[in-house]
Design an enzyme around this catalytic site. Structure first.
Site, PDB file in Angstrom:
ATOM      1  N   THR A 201       5.931  -9.655 -18.603  1.00  0.00           N
ATOM      2  CA  THR A 201       7.360 -10.401 -18.450  1.00  0.00           C
ATOM      3  C   THR A 201       8.312  -9.601 -17.578  1.00  0.00           C
ATOM      4  O   THR A 201       8.600  -8.450 -18.127  1.00  0.00           O
ATOM      5  CB  THR A 201       7.808 -10.555 -19.934  1.00  0.00           C
ATOM      6  OG1 THR A 201       6.966 -11.220 -20.869  1.00  0.00           O
ATOM      7  CG2 THR A 201       9.144 -11.345 -19.988  1.00  0.00           C
TER       8      THR A 201
ATOM      9  N   LEU B 145      11.602 -24.061 -36.075  1.00  0.00           N
ATOM     10  CA  LEU B 145      12.621 -24.394 -36.762  1.00  0.00           C
ATOM     11  C   LEU B 145      12.577 -23.865 -38.173  1.00  0.00           C
ATOM     12  O   LEU B 145      13.026 -24.512 -38.947  1.00  0.00           O
ATOM     13  CB  LEU B 145      12.667 -26.061 -36.753  1.00  0.00           C
ATOM     14  CG  LEU B 145      13.548 -26.787 -35.523  1.00  0.00           C
ATOM     15  CD1 LEU B 145      13.522 -28.033 -35.733  1.00  0.00           C
ATOM     16  CD2 LEU B 145      15.011 -26.271 -35.392  1.00  0.00           C
TER      17      LEU B 145
ATOM     18  N   LYS C 188      -6.893   6.316 -26.703  1.00  0.00           N
ATOM     19  CA  LYS C 188      -7.232   4.815 -26.930  1.00  0.00           C
ATOM     20  C   LYS C 188      -8.313   4.349 -26.384  1.00  0.00           C
ATOM     21  O   LYS C 188      -9.141   3.397 -26.985  1.00  0.00           O
ATOM     22  CB  LYS C 188      -5.762   4.276 -26.207  1.00  0.00           C
ATOM     23  CG  LYS C 188      -5.455   2.742 -26.749  1.00  0.00           C
ATOM     24  CD  LYS C 188      -4.430   2.346 -25.877  1.00  0.00           C
ATOM     25  CE  LYS C 188      -3.176   1.714 -26.531  1.00  0.00           C
ATOM     26  NZ  LYS C 188      -2.104   1.059 -25.506  1.00  0.00           N
TER      27      LYS C 188
ATOM     28  N   GLY D 247      14.848 -18.014 -41.292  1.00  0.00           N
ATOM     29  CA  GLY D 247      14.412 -16.732 -41.707  1.00  0.00           C
ATOM     30  C   GLY D 247      15.549 -15.538 -41.681  1.00  0.00           C
ATOM     31  O   GLY D 247      16.438 -15.877 -41.732  1.00  0.00           O
TER      32      GLY D 247
ATOM     33  N   CYS E 276       9.687  -9.394 -27.926  1.00  0.00           N
ATOM     34  CA  CYS E 276       9.904 -10.435 -26.849  1.00  0.00           C
ATOM     35  C   CYS E 276      10.928 -11.048 -27.083  1.00  0.00           C
ATOM     36  O   CYS E 276      11.925 -10.847 -26.321  1.00  0.00           O
ATOM     37  CB  CYS E 276       8.661 -11.415 -26.815  1.00  0.00           C
ATOM     38  SG  CYS E 276       7.137 -10.530 -26.953  1.00  0.00           S
TER      39      CYS E 276
ATOM     40  N   ASP F 169      -6.369   2.191 -19.485  1.00  0.00           N
ATOM     41  CA  ASP F 169      -5.166   2.612 -19.801  1.00  0.00           C
ATOM     42  C   ASP F 169      -5.117   3.984 -19.812  1.00  0.00           C
ATOM     43  O   ASP F 169      -5.901   4.832 -19.618  1.00  0.00           O
ATOM     44  CB  ASP F 169      -4.969   2.279 -21.432  1.00  0.00           C
ATOM     45  CG  ASP F 169      -3.706   2.227 -22.243  1.00  0.00           C
ATOM     46  OD1 ASP F 169      -3.258   1.296 -22.325  1.00  0.00           O
ATOM     47  OD2 ASP F 169      -2.915   3.213 -21.915  1.00  0.00           O
TER      48      ASP F 169
HETATM   49  C1  UGA Z   1       6.744 -14.932 -28.752  1.00  0.00           C
HETATM   50  C2  UGA Z   1       6.470 -16.287 -28.154  1.00  0.00           C
HETATM   51  O1  UGA Z   1       6.270 -17.177 -29.144  1.00  0.00           O
HETATM   52  C3  UGA Z   1       5.071 -16.269 -27.236  1.00  0.00           C
HETATM   53  O2  UGA Z   1       4.875 -17.509 -26.494  1.00  0.00           O
HETATM   54  C4  UGA Z   1       5.241 -15.192 -26.106  1.00  0.00           C
HETATM   55  O3  UGA Z   1       4.116 -15.043 -25.473  1.00  0.00           O
HETATM   56  C5  UGA Z   1       5.482 -13.605 -26.671  1.00  0.00           C
HETATM   57  O4  UGA Z   1       6.752 -13.799 -27.419  1.00  0.00           O
HETATM   58  C6  UGA Z   1       5.657 -12.980 -25.521  1.00  0.00           C
HETATM   59  O5  UGA Z   1       6.606 -13.130 -24.695  1.00  0.00           O
HETATM   60  O6  UGA Z   1       4.703 -12.168 -25.367  1.00  0.00           O
HETATM   61  P1  UGA Z   1       6.068 -13.154 -30.762  1.00  0.00           P
HETATM   62  O7  UGA Z   1       7.146 -12.514 -30.428  1.00  0.00           O
HETATM   63  O8  UGA Z   1       4.492 -12.689 -30.756  1.00  0.00           O
HETATM   64  O9  UGA Z   1       5.787 -14.340 -29.391  1.00  0.00           O
HETATM   65  O10 UGA Z   1       6.091 -14.131 -32.051  1.00  0.00           O
HETATM   66  P2  UGA Z   1       6.759 -15.605 -32.594  1.00  0.00           P
HETATM   67  O11 UGA Z   1       5.896 -16.343 -33.383  1.00  0.00           O
HETATM   68  O12 UGA Z   1       7.176 -16.143 -31.265  1.00  0.00           O
HETATM   69  O13 UGA Z   1       7.807 -15.029 -33.478  1.00  0.00           O
HETATM   70  C7  UGA Z   1       9.088 -14.355 -32.781  1.00  0.00           C
HETATM   71  C8  UGA Z   1       9.953 -14.290 -34.037  1.00  0.00           C
HETATM   72  O14 UGA Z   1      10.726 -15.272 -34.557  1.00  0.00           O
HETATM   73  C9  UGA Z   1       9.558 -13.495 -35.461  1.00  0.00           C
HETATM   74  O15 UGA Z   1      10.346 -12.568 -35.868  1.00  0.00           O
HETATM   75  C10 UGA Z   1       9.380 -14.799 -36.463  1.00  0.00           C
HETATM   76  O16 UGA Z   1       9.479 -14.638 -37.740  1.00  0.00           O
HETATM   77  C11 UGA Z   1      10.726 -15.894 -35.929  1.00  0.00           C
HETATM   78  N1  UGA Z   1      10.354 -17.035 -36.070  1.00  0.00           N
HETATM   79  C12 UGA Z   1       9.661 -17.858 -35.319  1.00  0.00           C
HETATM   80  C13 UGA Z   1      11.501 -17.567 -36.790  1.00  0.00           C
HETATM   81  O17 UGA Z   1      12.461 -16.755 -37.769  1.00  0.00           O
HETATM   82  N2  UGA Z   1      11.458 -18.996 -37.217  1.00  0.00           N
HETATM   83  C14 UGA Z   1      10.221 -19.598 -36.555  1.00  0.00           C
HETATM   84  O18 UGA Z   1      10.331 -20.951 -36.954  1.00  0.00           O
HETATM   85  C15 UGA Z   1       9.513 -19.084 -35.472  1.00  0.00           C
END
Ligand code: UGA
Length: 448
Positions: A126, A257, A35, A260, A267, A30
């Site tokens: 990405t 599903l 860090k 929220g 991401c 890095d």
């Molecule tokens: C997401 C993807 O799930 C990963 O597969 C991917 O690798 C990652 O982005 C990335 O591109 O690096 P992440 O952003 O860490 O992961 O978190 P998630 O668990 O996917 O949640 C994303 C958002 O959706 C959060 O704000 C979460 O609260 C919301 N969410 C998730 C909901 O509101 N409802 C759900 O049912 C699931």
């Protein structure tokens, strides 16, 4: 096999540690010296489950090292994983590739110095479709003798469960255009494929698009259930039952599903916007993707109005709201695109004050929030201090510790006995028995 990691952020660090635990020697690089110093001392630079144990164990076993010297990582690695950030360009909304371009330029320039030693560059960040091709052209322009192969290897780990997700992938995707990269990438992931986890080889452009398509599809899925939830709140239908029954259909699946406060994190929001921009550049009208971007922005910007409406419709001007949660989801310290940012900034515009508590996200939230809103927010070390003497309580992140607070005690501390729960994490009957008016996401508001 010796592995190099360029960029020691959420993905680089967690995956470097995972590769080391799988028995590969890993060198993480890095540009931020502090860090690197911190990591070499065994102190994690971010919050993620099990990270400290993995870091200490792998340092002790000398399976991982951290450096700010690119030469060390290039000399010592057979496969170099590029894990730098590709944030949203604040002006255009497109994917900002500056970190990718700078780091690959440095790699290409470095190569002569290490005798043009062979390596494979696996692009893990990405990136929009066509980026790998651009990277290769740029690198070869800088150093025509560059002795390397390149592949696309998008990651699918969620923050908060990144280590588990890496070790238990639904699929490993590798985009290649040569046999040697295919063979070497197959070897590096052998400890996982031997356990039965599938590896999917395709061409480079397809791998780039699989990542964007997966993230954007999940983004649309959540936006969809959020809109269904809005209909439920006005009609008395039960969104949890709807999601459960929909999810029983194997074609739909029950995951992602959960309605929220809107989607956050570094991401989904950014990748959906970037894909929409890619469509525009290609002269395509991507109506579903564009609509999901708008749907999510509208939802997050409406949170403050929802709170005001539920506060018996009274203005919150000059009043204090307590807020539990600042991170975009539980089990991470990341606050990028967190719905809490929208809520706090909107409440501040309406001259309301906020008393906030988050188990791990406070420092990053201070850095992310609009400085104009900072004056209206006070941060606390625990939930009880945050709720004391506030008007009403809002829960915006689903941290486990919020599920087991002493709500009888909290009842005595808040003025209006109202809880607005954007994650529906509490037990309705128990909370209402205490005397609270409990508004959770999806609650039938038609009779209020
Ligand atoms: C997401 C993807 O799930 C990963 O597969 C991917 O690798 C990652 O982005 C990335 O591109 O690096 P992440 O952003 O860490 O992961 O978190 P998630 O668990 O996917 O949640 C994303 C958002 O959706 C959060 O704000 C979460 O609260 C919301 N969410 C998730 C909901 O509101 N409802 C759900 O049912 C699931």
């Amino acid at each position: 096999m010796k592995i190099g990691i360029i960029g020691t952020g959420y993905i680089g660090l967690t995956e470097g540690l995972c590769f080391a635990s799988l028995g590969q020697h890993v060198i993480c690089y890095d540009i931020i010296k502090e860090k690197i110093e911190q990591l070499n001392k065994g102190i994690p630079t971010l919050f993620e489950e099990n990270i400290e144990t993995l870091l200490k164990d792998n340092l002790a076993k000398k399976m991982i090292e951290f450096t700010d010297d690119l030469e060390v990582v290039m000399k010592g690695s057979d496969i170099v994983f590029l894990c730098v950030n590709t944030p949203e360009d604040p002006d255009t909304g497109e994917c900002d590739l500056s970190q990718i371009l700078t780091s690959t330029k440095s790699i290409a320039e470095m190569s002569d110095k290490i005798g043009n030693k062979f390596f494979i560059l696996a692009v893990r960040s990405t990136v929009p479709v066509g980026t790998n091709k651009k990277i290769k052209e740029n690198m070869l322009k800088i150093n025509r003798k560059l002795n390397y192969l390149q592949c696309s290897n998008p990651e699918f780990s969620r923050q908060g469960s990144a280590i588990y997700d890496f070790m238990n992938p639904d699929r490993i995707v590798v985009g290649v255009d040569d046999e040697k990269s295919k063979e070497q990438m197959g070897l590096v992931y052998k400890p996982l494929t031997d356990k039965g986890f599938p590896i999917f080889f395709t061409n480079i452009e397809t791998a780039e698009m699989i990542k964007y398509s997966s993230n954007t599809f999940l983004n649309i899925k959540i936006c969809f259930i959020n809109e269904i939830c809005d209909i439920c709140e006005k009609t008395g239908a039960n969104v949890t039952d709807i999601a459960k029954a929909m999810g029983m259909d194997k074609r739909i699946s029950p995951l992602f599903l959960r309605p929220g406060p809107g989607i956050g994190g570094s991401c989904f929001p950014k990748d959906s916007i970037a894909l929409s921009k890619i469509g525009k550049k290609l002269g395509l009208s991507l109506k579903i993707i564009d609509a999901s971007v708008d749907s999510n922005i509208i939802r997050k910007n409406s949170l403050a109005d929802r709170v005001i409406k539920l506060s018996k419709g009274k203005s919150l001007e000059g009043k204090t709201v307590s807020l539990l949660g600042l991170t975009f989801k539980a089990n991470t310290d990341d606050t990028r695109y967190s719905p809490a940012l929208n809520l706090v900034e909107e409440l501040s515009k309406k001259n309301a004050k906020v008393h906030a508590y988050d188990p791990h996200g406070t420092e990053k939230f201070k850095y992310m929030v609009d400085p104009k809103a900072l004056d209206s927010i006070q941060f606390f070390e625990n939930a009880y201090d945050a709720v004391k003497d506030t008007e009403l309580l809002v829960i915006i992140t689903e941290w486990d510790e919020f599920k087991i607070l002493d709500y009888k005690k909290i009842y005595q501390m808040v003025k209006q006995k109202i809880i607005v729960d954007f994650r529906s994490i509490l037990n309705e009957k128990e909370i209402e028995k205490i005397g609270f008016k409990y508004y959770f996401i999806g609650k039938d508001l038609s009779k209020i």
